[in-house]
Write an enzyme that holds these catalytic residues in place. Structure first.
Site, PDB file in Angstrom:
ATOM      1  N   CYS A 281       0.814  -1.070  -0.094  1.00 17.76           N
ATOM      2  CA  CYS A 281      -0.056   0.103  -0.048  1.00 17.76           C
ATOM      3  C   CYS A 281       0.715   1.346   0.053  1.00 17.76           C
ATOM      4  CB  CYS A 281      -0.782  -0.114   1.414  1.00 17.76           C
ATOM      5  SG  CYS A 281      -2.037  -1.366   1.350  1.00 17.76           S
TER       6      CYS A 281
HETATM    7  C1  BEZ Z   1       0.680  -4.729   1.888  1.00 15.74           C
HETATM    8  O1  BEZ Z   1       0.000  -3.425   1.722  1.00 15.74           O
HETATM    9  O2  BEZ Z   1       1.682  -4.891   1.752  1.00 15.74           O
HETATM   10  C2  BEZ Z   1      -0.413  -5.823   2.210  1.00 15.74           C
HETATM   11  C3  BEZ Z   1      -1.497  -5.580   3.039  1.00 15.74           C
HETATM   12  C4  BEZ Z   1      -2.297  -6.711   3.137  1.00 15.74           C
HETATM   13  C5  BEZ Z   1      -1.716  -7.967   2.778  1.00 15.74           C
HETATM   14  C6  BEZ Z   1      -0.770  -8.138   2.295  1.00 15.74           C
HETATM   15  C7  BEZ Z   1       0.011  -7.150   1.924  1.00 15.74           C
END
Ligand code: BEZ
Length: 220
Positions: free
Chosen positions: A45
């Site tokens: 994100c």
């Molecule tokens: C991420 O944004 O890195 C992420 C969020 C939820 C699950 C896996 C990765």
């Protein structure tokens, strides 16, 4: 509620990092990209939000506003944006919706319980000035989205709204487009003065309308 292409994007009121908004009013007369991410302070994100911030001039050129969403609260969003600037080199320059009660997430089907019962998946909605949903895509939480592809689809949508054309596989701005089959050859003569190549009677390729012949494809 299952949303489909052509449906009116549901309106809502929400708290965002830029203050409270009423969604349709916020969208105004232009286009919008509403995208959810699973949660704050997560690696994928962080890269996505930095990239969307970097694309702001590209969105503005197309009359598009971006808005993010996660179920984390405003205070969390506000803490996280500093990390995004530090690690991605771009300060978040669009609102992020705080949706702790999942009101918006449920309205837009952003929670896929068999994938994750608690957090939103990665959805993107492209919404046009009439507030119609023109594209939605859903990615798993572990895969960062390709926001260049979102821009490419917006380019296609805005082009095909203006002319009776469609865009072929992997089309990029500046490349030839397809004259839609509903346009007869006689009609096409008036509409596409640069002519076309007919590979089949239903597959006619013509230079992208609205560009000068000397124009270069857009570069990012
Ligand atoms: C991420 O944004 O890195 C992420 C969020 C939820 C699950 C896996 C990765």
């Amino acid at each position: 509620m299952t949303l489909r292409l052509g449906d009116t994007a549901p309106d809502f009121q929400a708290e965002t990092t830029a203050g409270p908004i009423s969604f349709h009013e916020w969208v105004g007369e232009g286009w919008a990209v509403l995208f959810s991410h699973p949660r704050d302070f997560t690696p994928v994100c962080t890269t996505e939000l930095g990239y969307v911030a970097r694309l702001k001039p590209e969105f503005e050129q197309r009359g598009v506003k971006a808005i993010g969403l996660s179920i984390d609260p405003i205070a969390s969003h506000q803490g996280w944006v500093a990390d995004i600037k530090e690690t991605q080199g771009y300060a978040v320059n669009f609102p992020i919706i705080a949706d702790p009660d999942r009101k918006v997430a449920n309205l837009y089907g952003m929670i896929h319980p068999a994938h994750d019962e608690v957090y939103t998946v990665r959805t993107v909605f492209v919404i046009d000035p009439k507030k119609k949903i023109r594209l939605f895509i859903t990615y798993p939480q572990t895969t960062g989205r390709n926001f260049d592809e979102i821009l490419r689809v917006i380019d296609s949508l805005q082009l095909t709204d203006g002319y009776r054309v469609a865009t072929p596989v992997n089309w990029k701005p500046g490349e030839d487009v397809i004259i839609v089959p509903a346009v007869s050859d006689d009609e096409a003569k008036g509409k596409f003065p640069l002519g076309w190549r007919a590979l089949k009677p239903y597959l006619r390729l013509t230079p992208q309308p609205g560009r000068s012949e000397a124009a270069e494809p857009a570069k990012r």
